[in-house]
Every structure is written in structure tokens, then in C-alpha cells.
Scaffold this active site. Structure first.
Site, PDB file in Angstrom:
ATOM      1  N   GLY A   8      95.105 -24.895 -75.190  1.00  0.00           N
ATOM      2  CA  GLY A   8      95.891 -26.138 -75.166  1.00  0.00           C
ATOM      3  C   GLY A   8      95.217 -27.243 -74.371  1.00  0.00           C
ATOM      4  O   GLY A   8      95.877 -28.156 -73.894  1.00  0.00           O
TER       5      GLY A   8
ATOM      6  N   SER B  30      89.229 -26.748 -78.323  1.00  0.00           N
ATOM      7  CA  SER B  30      89.132 -25.979 -79.578  1.00  0.00           C
ATOM      8  C   SER B  30      89.260 -24.475 -79.392  1.00  0.00           C
ATOM      9  O   SER B  30      88.538 -23.704 -80.043  1.00  0.00           O
ATOM     10  CB  SER B  30      87.817 -26.298 -80.314  1.00  0.00           C
ATOM     11  OG  SER B  30      87.818 -27.627 -80.699  1.00  0.00           O
TER      12      SER B  30
ATOM     13  N   SER C 277      91.671 -22.826 -80.532  1.00  0.00           N
ATOM     14  CA  SER C 277      92.169 -22.274 -81.800  1.00  0.00           C
ATOM     15  C   SER C 277      91.023 -22.103 -82.799  1.00  0.00           C
ATOM     16  O   SER C 277      90.940 -21.071 -83.473  1.00  0.00           O
ATOM     17  CB  SER C 277      93.301 -23.132 -82.374  1.00  0.00           C
ATOM     18  OG  SER C 277      92.886 -24.468 -82.489  1.00  0.00           O
TER      19      SER C 277
ATOM     20  N   GLU D 186      93.499 -23.847 -90.951  1.00  0.00           N
ATOM     21  CA  GLU D 186      94.211 -24.792 -90.074  1.00  0.00           C
ATOM     22  C   GLU D 186      95.060 -25.767 -90.910  1.00  0.00           C
ATOM     23  O   GLU D 186      96.208 -26.034 -90.585  1.00  0.00           O
ATOM     24  CB  GLU D 186      93.154 -25.555 -89.267  1.00  0.00           C
ATOM     25  CG  GLU D 186      93.689 -26.394 -88.163  1.00  0.00           C
ATOM     26  CD  GLU D 186      93.658 -25.699 -86.812  1.00  0.00           C
ATOM     27  OE1 GLU D 186      92.855 -24.772 -86.606  1.00  0.00           O
ATOM     28  OE2 GLU D 186      94.471 -26.098 -85.968  1.00  0.00           O
TER      29      GLU D 186
ATOM     30  N   ASP E 205      85.946 -29.429 -85.231  1.00  0.00           N
ATOM     31  CA  ASP E 205      86.060 -28.315 -84.286  1.00  0.00           C
ATOM     32  C   ASP E 205      85.433 -27.044 -84.850  1.00  0.00           C
ATOM     33  O   ASP E 205      84.628 -26.374 -84.190  1.00  0.00           O
ATOM     34  CB  ASP E 205      87.534 -28.040 -83.953  1.00  0.00           C
ATOM     35  CG  ASP E 205      88.216 -29.252 -83.363  1.00  0.00           C
ATOM     36  OD1 ASP E 205      87.522 -30.243 -83.085  1.00  0.00           O
ATOM     37  OD2 ASP E 205      89.439 -29.205 -83.192  1.00  0.00           O
TER      38      ASP E 205
HETATM   39  C1  GLA Z   1      91.153 -32.428 -83.161  1.00  0.00           C
HETATM   40  C2  GLA Z   1      90.871 -32.085 -84.622  1.00  0.00           C
HETATM   41  C3  GLA Z   1      89.506 -32.623 -85.053  1.00  0.00           C
HETATM   42  C4  GLA Z   1      89.331 -34.100 -84.710  1.00  0.00           C
HETATM   43  C5  GLA Z   1      89.767 -34.379 -83.262  1.00  0.00           C
HETATM   44  C6  GLA Z   1      89.793 -35.841 -82.941  1.00  0.00           C
HETATM   45  O1  GLA Z   1      90.277 -31.763 -82.317  1.00  0.00           O
HETATM   46  O2  GLA Z   1      90.921 -30.696 -84.827  1.00  0.00           O
HETATM   47  O3  GLA Z   1      89.326 -32.390 -86.437  1.00  0.00           O
HETATM   48  O4  GLA Z   1      90.009 -34.925 -85.625  1.00  0.00           O
HETATM   49  O5  GLA Z   1      91.042 -33.834 -82.961  1.00  0.00           O
HETATM   50  O6  GLA Z   1      88.521 -36.374 -82.983  1.00  0.00           O
END
Ligand code: GLA
Length: 402
Positions: free
Chosen positions: A134, A138, A140, A172, A184
């Protein structure tokens, strides 16, 4: 203590021991235990540009998720999360519906891989992580990519990283229900040591961009504010960008995405009132952010720290004022960082609404930044920060030497 706790969470020996404890089936087959790993990511610049067919510049970082597992022939997937002590299980032949919890990332990945016709195996596994959840780093996507590698029936024939990244993005979007772009999963899958990754989200061409790590250290500052509203607000932002494209394409048929919108077209849209003010603000952010990614590459190659500082500051201000995804806590972290001598550049990173900032810091100023954040931030915001240097690292895959 800090670094010890950090290492233990993903130490291969400790992970194996946990698997043997939690899954007695593994006891008779210790030599069949494998470990897969998937890093987190921090984005240097190019925020909310990925689903607008633009450019992004993320870095895969040495904070990661690892899964120690035993492959099985019973089509059952059982995963134990060591940080929360939760257990999740599902049947590969009867995948459950979305439940609104972490297991969705694993089920969604299995679903997307099955749809793509990849042969999968069941498993018994334990998940260790030193990647904060959180936090906009990234975690997830790291679970998705680690699970993807663990589910593959023939790990040696793993599809190319970009293919797995796109399947994880499908998980996702279509299973978890967040309309995120590819950044991500791409960064987690394709990470390179000592480098950032420049991705053209239209052509999917990408290349490693070497970072001048002798002159600057990457430092993540965690605001201690969990990301709230991230999913719903994210989807709202995406819809606003789509609205801008629909209107602008009606005026200029060469526009297929915000990537195709020039600053001049944007000026006309503003002058003639083609877009609602909020939609115009979102589009303005994306159009200029794309240019900032290109300019950042030039500044990194020229080792031009002043320009890097200016570009990060402009990106942060745009995310705060035009895209409206920052938070007072993230703004405070950036203000403290840029006022600290030796900090080259600072901005919020990822989707925002809480989470982290990314900082480029002269190596001898890292402790100064830590001190400044620790002494001022909590008092200003009421949140407890965490400051940690990170190193670029290689993308997800099977660990060979454990
Ligand atoms: C999240 C999303 C990405 C991207 C960012 C913002 O991390 O998973 O795909 O859009 O926000 O840049």
C-alpha cells in the site's frame, strides 16, 4: 536491527524453513523447493502517462517479494503470507470470483495465464516480502509476477518478461478491476541492474537507461500514509483522460491518445473552451509530463543535476495542482527534501493519494535527508515516515543460487 529485519523477511533459508513448517508435504522433497522473486518499483518520472500511450521511466528496486514453493500435480494453489499470517487457496480448474483481498492478484494472474493457454501447475508456497504494501511501490505487481513465475509448469520455458507483464496487467484490469497501465508490471518483469527503464507505452519498445549512481543515490521516502481511494480515483482519472481524447479527436483526427496532443493543440482547446476545466487540467499534466520524461533522459545522460531537479519539481507540482493526486503529506516530504542541501531532485512517485516520494540524493547527503525528514515530517503531518535508499535490480524470475 533495521537491515536485519529487512533481510530476514526474504532470506531463502528462512523461507524454506517456513515452507517446511507450514506445508508438511514439502518435508519429504526438500530438493524440489524452488524460490521465485519479484522486485518492487519506483517511478523516476512519467506519471499517469502509461495508459495515455506515453513514456515512463521506472526502476525495479531491491525491495522484493519472494515465494518459496513446491510444485504439485493436484491443481491446488495454497499460499501462506508470512507478513500477515494469512492463508489463501484456490483450485486452478475452478478459479474463485474476486474477493477484494490480496489473493485476487494471484487468482487474477492464474486466470490471465490460463486464458493465454499457458500450462500451469498447482503449488504449496510461502510468500515473504520486504516491500511495503500500500505504499505505491507496486507490491501487487510484484505478487502477480512472482506468482506468474511460480505457476509456470516449465519454469525454464518462461515466456519473455514483457509477455508476463502484459498478462499481469490483464489480471489487474479485468480481474482486480483497476484500469492501470503497464508501467508497474513492466518494471517488475523487466528490471535491469544500475538502470532505469524507458518504456514507450505505445510501441512497447523499451531500453535500459544507465543511472549515474556514483553521483546520486535513489532514496524512497514513505509518507506513512496508506494509499486511500487509489482504485476508484485512479479509474476516475483514466476516464477523464479518455474524455479529453474523445473531444480532441473530434477536432483533430490525428489524435488517438493524449500522446498525440501537442502543447499548441492544448492551447487552442483552452482558448476555445473545448474541454471542461477539470478535463483540461488532466490533459495538460499528461502532455507536459511526456515531454519531461524525454528531457529527463537527456539530463541523466548529461549528468545535469540542476535540470533533473527542475524536471522533478515541475512533475510534482503538476501532479499536485493539475492531476490532483498528491496529498499534503507527500507535499511536505518533497518540501523538506528540496530544502535539504545535497538533494538533487524530489517528487511523489506512482499513483499518489499517499504512498512514497522518490529522491535523487548526493551519496554524502542521504543521512542528512533522513535526519531532516525524521526531525520535521512527523511534527508537520502526524505520520511516521520511513526513509530508505534503494538500488536498481533485475526483473522477476526463478532464483538459481539460493
Ligand atoms: C499506478 C498504475 C500505473 C501508473 C501509475 C501512475 O502505479 O498501476 O499503471 O498509471 O499508477 O503513473
Amino acid at each position: 536491527m533495521r537491515s536485519r529485519a529487512r533481510t530476514d523477511a526474504i532470506d531463502p533459508v528462512a523461507l524454506r524453513a517456513q515452507l517446511l513448517k507450514l506445508e508438511p508435504a514439502a518435508v519429504g522433497r526438500p530438493n524440489s523447493i524452488r524460490i521465485v522473486r519479484a522486485p518492487g518499483r519506483v517511478n523516476l518520472i512519467g506519471e499517469y502517462t502509461d495508459f495515455n500511450s506515453g513514456y515512463v521511466l521506472p526502476v525495479a528496486i531491491d525491495r522484493e517479494v519472494r515465494i518459496a514453493y513446491l510444485a504439485t500435480d493436484d491443481r491446488q494453489v495454497v499460499l501462506h503470507r508470512l507478513d500477515t499470517r494469512e492463508r489463501g487457496a484456490f483450485d486452478l480448474d475452478h478459479l474463485p470470483e474476486r474477493q477484494g483481498r490480496w489473493l485476487d492478484y494471484a487468482v487474477g494472474t492464474a486466470w490471465a495465464m490460463t486464458e493465454a493457454g499457458l500450462p500451469l501447475r498447482g503449488l504449496r508456497g510461502v510468500i515473504g516480502s520486504n516491500l511495503p504494501t500500500g505504499a505505491g511501490l507496486s507490491s501487487s505487481a510484484a505478487i502477480e509476477l512472482a506468482v506468474a513465475h511460480a505457476l509456470l509448469a516449465e519454469p525454464v520455458d518462461a515466456p519473455v518478461p514483457m509477455t508476463l507483464a502484459r498478462l499481469a496487467q490483464r489480471a489487474e484490469n479485468a480481474f482486480v478491476g483497476v484500469q492501470s497501465g503497464l508501467m508497474d508490471q513492466f518494471a517488475v518483469a523487466c528490471g535491469q541492474p544500475a538502470s532505469a527503464l524507458l518504456l514507450d507505452c505505445r510501441s512497447l519498445d523499451w531500453r535500459a537507461v544507465s543511472l549515474p549512481l556514483d553521483e546520486m543515490t535513489l532514496v524512497v521516502c514513505h509518507s506513512g500514509q496508506a494509499r486511500r481511494l487509489a482504485g476508484s480515483e485512479y479509474n476516475v482519472r483514466r476516464a477523464q483522460c479518455d474524455t479529453a481524447v474523445a473531444v480532441l479527436a473530434g477536432r483533430d483526427p490525428s489524435v488517438q491518445s493524449l500522446r498525440d496532443v501537442t502543447p499548441e493543440l492544448l492551447d487552442r482547446a483552452a482558448a476555445e473552451g473545448w474541454l471542461e476545466p477539470v478535463v483540461l487540467r488532466r490533459a495538460t499534466h499528461v502532455v507536459h509530463e511526456n515531454q519531461r520524461v524525454t528531457d529527463t533522459i537527456g539530463a541523466l545522460e548529461a549528468r545535469d543535476m540542476t535540470t533533473l531537479g527542475r524536471l522533478f519539481a515541475a512533475s510534482h507540482a503538476s501532479l499536485r495542482d493539475l492531476f490532483e493526486v498528491s496529498s499534503p503529506a507527500l507535499d511536505a516530504l518533497v518540501e523538506i527534501a528540496v530544502a535539504t542541501p545535497g538533494v538533487v531532485a524530489a517528487r511523489m512517485t506512482g499513483a499518489g493519494f499517499g504512498g512514497c516520494t522518490v529522491n535523487l540524493v548526493r551519496p554524502d547527503a542521504v543521512e542528512r535527508l533522513r535526519g531532516a525528514v525524521e526531525s520535521r515530517y512527523a511534527m508537520q503531518t502526524g505520520f511516521t515516515p520511513r526513509v530508505f535508499p534503494v538500488m536498481p535490480t533485475v526483473g522477476a524470475g526463478l532464483m538459481t543460487a539460493t
